[in-house]
Each structure stands twice: as structure tokens, then as C-alpha cells.
Design an enzyme around this catalytic site. Structure first.
Site, PDB file in Angstrom:
ATOM      1  N   SER A   1     -12.636  -9.463 -59.175  1.00 58.49           N
ATOM      2  CA  SER A   1     -12.955  -9.187 -60.480  1.00 58.49           C
ATOM      3  C   SER A   1     -14.862  -9.098 -60.295  1.00 58.49           C
ATOM      4  O   SER A   1     -14.998  -7.933 -59.093  1.00 58.49           O
ATOM      5  CB  SER A   1     -12.781 -10.074 -61.446  1.00 58.49           C
ATOM      6  OG  SER A   1     -12.879  -9.824 -62.543  1.00 58.49           O
TER       7      SER A   1
ATOM      8  N   HIS B   1      -5.080  -9.408 -65.521  1.00 57.88           N
ATOM      9  CA  HIS B   1      -6.393 -10.046 -64.396  1.00 57.88           C
ATOM     10  C   HIS B   1      -6.183 -11.253 -63.864  1.00 57.88           C
ATOM     11  O   HIS B   1      -6.375 -11.444 -65.546  1.00 57.88           O
ATOM     12  CB  HIS B   1      -7.800  -9.520 -65.844  1.00 57.88           C
ATOM     13  CG  HIS B   1      -8.566  -9.722 -64.780  1.00 57.88           C
ATOM     14  ND1 HIS B   1      -9.235  -8.440 -64.130  1.00 57.88           N
ATOM     15  CD2 HIS B   1      -9.806 -10.298 -64.833  1.00 57.88           C
ATOM     16  CE1 HIS B   1     -10.462  -8.562 -63.374  1.00 57.88           C
ATOM     17  NE2 HIS B   1     -11.246  -9.741 -64.041  1.00 57.88           N
TER      18      HIS B   1
ATOM     19  N   GLU C   1      -4.681  -5.321 -66.692  1.00 54.94           N
ATOM     20  CA  GLU C   1      -5.446  -5.565 -66.776  1.00 54.94           C
ATOM     21  C   GLU C   1      -6.710  -5.920 -67.655  1.00 54.94           C
ATOM     22  O   GLU C   1      -7.720  -6.417 -68.264  1.00 54.94           O
ATOM     23  CB  GLU C   1      -7.101  -4.641 -65.344  1.00 54.94           C
ATOM     24  CG  GLU C   1      -6.420  -4.408 -64.614  1.00 54.94           C
ATOM     25  CD  GLU C   1      -6.559  -5.163 -63.522  1.00 54.94           C
ATOM     26  OE1 GLU C   1      -7.275  -6.727 -63.393  1.00 54.94           O
ATOM     27  OE2 GLU C   1      -6.533  -5.385 -62.166  1.00 54.94           O
TER      28      GLU C   1
END
Length: 532
Positions: free
Chosen positions: A218, A436, A333
């Protein structure tokens, strides 16, 4: 044709860390002084752990919003057996399990896990940057624990870096006082300082400074893309891993003027218009101000020091640090609710959103993310949310490095959903896809550090494969190895690019999402031209 692979289930080993019975604490000599760590045994492998090592001076007082300065030396032996403080942050994410004791502005610490039998400074090194939107995270998080990777013969490092308003505030006065006429991106400069520390000191832990792989998820992945673009990071790493995120459109950083304008609005809103007044605030006061003024998000910009132009332009003109790259994103995600503001995910509502968001380009988007039924609209909406959130920026990073770089690229699509939780709430259902950050524990071999989920044999098989890919890449610069499904580097085939779908049945495929990413890239670029 896809290469199917049936897991053998021969490597379902629990990773258990226990205190070692060795009497003497392991020691290491760094440029700042002597360290005493602690011993541990993981999966039968003896390890040395050094926690809470300062790699830069405390960024407090006059050093707030300054590039990191060298860590002061100490006399005698410094104890490195507990994590240092986490950097100042709001409690934004409920999945972050910190082991650090408290939070402080004095937070520039790193942690090292190394095989106990290290000699000669020749082991490969992994330096991992945490995620959290540049506003949260800590090197002590359980999912980033470096012990499992260290059992593979890898010296593993996690790094703290300044966050939010402390790490990414830009201001005209800061720009004026800077020799480079730059401000902002202090958190990224912290990462660079940590890499410089690794280059100078990692041999003392058995690591080879010429074999450093940088990695992150990320915001950490975005950071890795930034380091490949930054001239300041040249020569500090030999390989790169990105998990979900890049500083490419639609996540491209704004210019410094935009960052400075944001700060001036924030400073006016809290009644502290000058940089002197902002520096005079206590860390707690400043953090609380960001809680109250929650519409101000501080993150990376083109500051003039770490970044002198957009990373995408750097890759387009082949000015990046050209090293082997392994990267990818997850199958889920984003969530449709993020686009529709919790409106029902019907075909009608979804088409209305696309028309409102993309205007004249709506037809091009709907051609790739169609809505011919409510069920199809839900899937398309989820896919579009996934791509806009972070997957598309990752795809662009892959595509530009493949197109303009000389070093090989390995691209993955992570698709193993997490299992049910150990204590399910009535009505709770496991996610349909890999959400995610779901891959972190799998990739770093840390499933057993997360007690929320009831891990299955399929999860452990997936973790073994993914961690083995990562470890092989860190050690050899190529993820392939004995007993693993073959993973070819990105190449044109069958009208698309090869990718590795990683789940309980890992296999090679021609990326079926290439067309939708190409269409989205075209739409985003058209929007950018119209705004100029």
C-alpha cells in the site's frame, strides 16, 4: 493456456517464536555504537533480533519538518530488545496490531532479524516499509515480523517513518529555509536515511549492502515506486517488491505548490499560520488538530528534493533506478460501496455513478466495466473500485517498467480470500476476493501472528508459495525455485501480458484485465489533458 497446479500440502508448518536459551545476548557494532539484541528460535532456526535501533536523530523541536539528521552516538552498549515508539498517528485502522510501547514524535527506529550464524556480511537483505495511507503504521506490526524471512537466510529490516502532518507537511517557509528549495516528503526522506543506515551498518548483522531488496504494501508499495524514481535512493537497493500501490495515476503526487496551499489552509483553520507557531505546538496538540480538521490529508508531493518530477514521467523517460521488480495487486482491493456511497449496487445506480464520474468517457468505461444486470453491475462496480483505489496505479508501474526498463518484471494477481474468522459474528461472511492488505501475512510467512482468522491448509499452501516466491526473488533476483509453479517474467503473449495468479492453485495466465486497464489509462489521461 493456463498452467494449473495442485498443492501438495507438504509444508504446513507452524511458525512459532520462543526465547532462546543461549545465555549471552547477541551483539552488533554500528557506526553509532554497540547494540545488545536478543536470541530467538523460529522453526528450529536460531535467530538474532535487534529492535528499536535509532537510525536518525529524534525529529523534534527545531528538527520537526527537517530532513532526518544522523543518529547521535552513544557510549557503552545500548539495549535493542524492545520496539521503539510508533510515530504520531490517529487510530485509523483496526487491523493494525502494534507491539511498540506508546507513540511519540521521537520514533525513527528500525528493527533487524538475522540468522544467528551470520558471518562475513554476505546474506541478502529485505527492507520493508509498512502501509497505512502515509498516516498510520509501525515497524512493530505482527504481520511485518521479520523472523520467518530470517529463517530463509535473509536479514530482514522494518522501518518507522514519519506520518501524516509530521511526515508530509509542506510550507512556503520550509521551502525558503531549505538549501534545495524543497519541503514535504519527510517521511520518504526518513526511509532514504534508513536505507543509508542499512548500507553503512547491515554487514554487522550479516547482511550484504549490495543485495538489498526494498519492499512494501500500500503506502509502502507507493514508497518503493518513489524510491525507484528518486535520485536520492540510487545505489541503495538492488531489487524492489511492490504490493498494491504506486505513485502513478490516479495516485500520482501533486506538486509542491498544491502541498503548500493545503498546509496554509490547515494552518489558518487551526489558528497557527506561521511555521514557528506550528513547531511550537506539542505533538499531541498537532495530532489532535488533524483529528478535528479531518478533511486535510497530508501525503507525498513533488517536493523538489526526494521527487523532482512525477514518478510516472521518470519511468516514461527511463530515468528510474532500473532493477528487477516483483509487484502486483489483489482481486478485491476496493468495495462498490466506496463508489456508490452505500446506495444499493443496482445497475441503474452504478451507471449513474459512472456517468457522473466520467462524463463523456462513461461509455468507454462501461464497455470495460459493464452493467447489463444488477449482478454484473456489482462485480463491475467492485472491479472499478479496486482499480481506482490502487490496482490501476500498480498496473501502470508494471507496464512502464516492462516497456522502458531493461531489468525483468514479475507481475502477480493475488486472489486467495481470507478464511472465516475464529469468532464469527452472526451473519458475517468471508470476503469473496482478496481484500486490500490481505496478502501481507501470506507473503511474509506470518499467518500465525494473526489470530483473527481460522487459517486452513489452503491458506498455508498459498503462504508457502508466495513467501517462497518473495524469498527467492530477494536471494536470487528471480522468484522461481524448486517445487514452485513456474512464474515467467512479464512478456507479451496472446494479446496480453503474462501474470501469475497466486492462490491455492497458483498458475500462469495471460492477464484478462489488460484491456480494462488500457481503457482506464486512456480515460484518466484524457481527463488530465482537459484539466490543463
Amino acid at each position: 493456456m493456463a498452467k494449473a497446479w495442485i498443492p501438495l500440502g507438504l509444508f504446513l508448518v507452524l511458525a512459532v517464536t520462543v526465547t532462546d536459551s543461549r545465555a549471552a545476548s547477541p551483539t552488533a557494532a554500528t557506526a553509532s555504537g554497540q547494540l545488545a539484541g536478543k536470541s530467538a528460535t523460529v522453526e528450529g532456526v536460531a535467530l538474532d533480533e535487534f529492535l528499536g535501533i535509532p537510525f536518525a536523530a529524534p525529529p523534534v523541536g527545531a528538527l520537526r519538518w527537517k530532513p532526518p539528521q544522523p543518529a547521535p552516538a552513544w557510549q557503552g552498549v545500548r539495549q535493542a530488545q524492545a520496539f521503539g515508539a510508533q510515530c504520531m498517528q490517529l487510530g485509523l485502522y483496526d487491523d493494525m496490531m502494534f507491539r511498540s510501547k506508546g507513540m511519540a514524535e521521537d520514533c525513527l527506529f528500525l528493527n533487524v532479524w538475522a540468522p544467528a550464524a551470520h558471518t562475513g556480511g554476505k546474506l541478502p537483505v529485505l527492507v520493508y516499509f509498512y502501509g497505512g495511507g502515509f498516516n498510520a503504521g509501525d515497524g512493530s506490526e505482527k504481520r511485518y515480523d521479520g523472523a520467518s524471512m530470517a529463517t530463509r537466510g535473509i536479514v530482514t529490516v522494518t522501518v518507522n517513518y514519519r506520518l501524516g502532518v509530521f511526515g508530509f507537511l509542506a510550507h512556503p517557509a520550509l521551502t525558503a529555509e531549505s538549501p534545495e528549495h524543497a519541503s514535504g516528503n519527510y517521511g520518504l526522506l526518513d526511509q532514504t536515511a534508513a536505507l543509508q543506515w542499512v548500507k553503512a551498518n547491515i554487514a554487522a548483522f550479516g547482511g550484504d549492502p549490495a543485495q538489498v531488496t526494498i519492499a512494501g504494501e500500500s503506502a509502502g508499495s507507493m514508497s518503493v515506486s518513489g524510491h525507484m524514481a528518486s535520485k536520492l535512493s540510487r545505489g541503495l537497493f538492488a531489487r524492489a517488491i511492490g504490493e498494491s500501490g504506486a505513485m502513478f495515476a490516479p495516485l500520482a503526487p501533486p506538486d509542491r505548490a498544491a502541498g503548500e496551499a493545503l498546509t496554509e489552509l490547515f494552518a489558518t483553520a487551526i489558528g497557527k499560520p506561521s511555521i514557528a507557531e506550528l513547531r511550537a505546538m506539542s505533538a499531541k496538540e498537532l495530532l489532535e488538530a488533524t483529528r478535528i480538521q479531518k478533511n486535510f490529508h497530508f501525503g507525498p508531493i513533488i517536493d523538489g528534493r526526494f521527487l523532482t518530477q512525477s514518478p510516472e514521467k521518470t519511468f516514461q523517460t527511463h530515468q528510474q533506478t532500473d532493477v528487477p521488480l516483483l509487484l502486483g495487486s489483489n482481486s478485491q482491493e476496493g468495495a462498490c460501496a466506496e463508489l456508490l456511497n452505500d446506495s444499493p449496487p443496482s445497475a441503474k445506480n452504478y451507471r449513474q455513478y459512472v456517468t457522473s464520474r466520467f462524463g463523456a468517457s462513461a461509455g468507454k468505461v462501461l464497455a470495460q466495466y459493464p452493467a447489463n444486470s444488477d449482478a454484473q453491475a456489482l462485480q463491475s462496480c467492485t472491479d472499478l473500485a479496486t482499480d481506482l483505489h490502487i490496482a490501476h496505479s500498480t498496473w501502470r508501474w508494471m507496464a512502464w517498467q516492462h516497456r522502458n526498463g531493461k531489468a525483468p518484471v514479475w507481475f502477480y494477481y493475488y486472489a486467495q480470500p481470507r478464511p472465516a474468522t475464529r469468532k464469527p459474528v452472526p451473519g458475517q461472511r468471508p470476503d469473496a476476493g482478496a481484500v486490500h492488505s490481505a496478502e501481507i501475512e501470506y507473503a511474509l510467512g506470518n499467518l500465525d501472528g494473526n489470530l483473527v482468522y481460522a487459517w486452513t491448509d489452503a491458506d498455508r499452501t498459498t503462504s508457502h508459495v508466495m513467501q517462497s516466491y518473495f524469498a527467492n526473488f530477494i536471494i536470487h533476483g528471480d522468484p522461481n525455485g524448486k517445487g514452485l509453479p513456474a512464474w515467467p517474467a512479464v512478456a507479451e503473449q496472446g494479446g496480453g501480458l503474462l501474470r501469475q495468479t497466486i492462490d491455492a492453485h497458483t498458475r500462469t495466465e495471460v492477464d484478462p484485465h489488460s484491456a480494462r486497464h488500457a481503457a482506464l489509462q486512456s480515460v484518466i489521461e484524457e481527463e488530465a489533458k482537459s484539466e490543463q
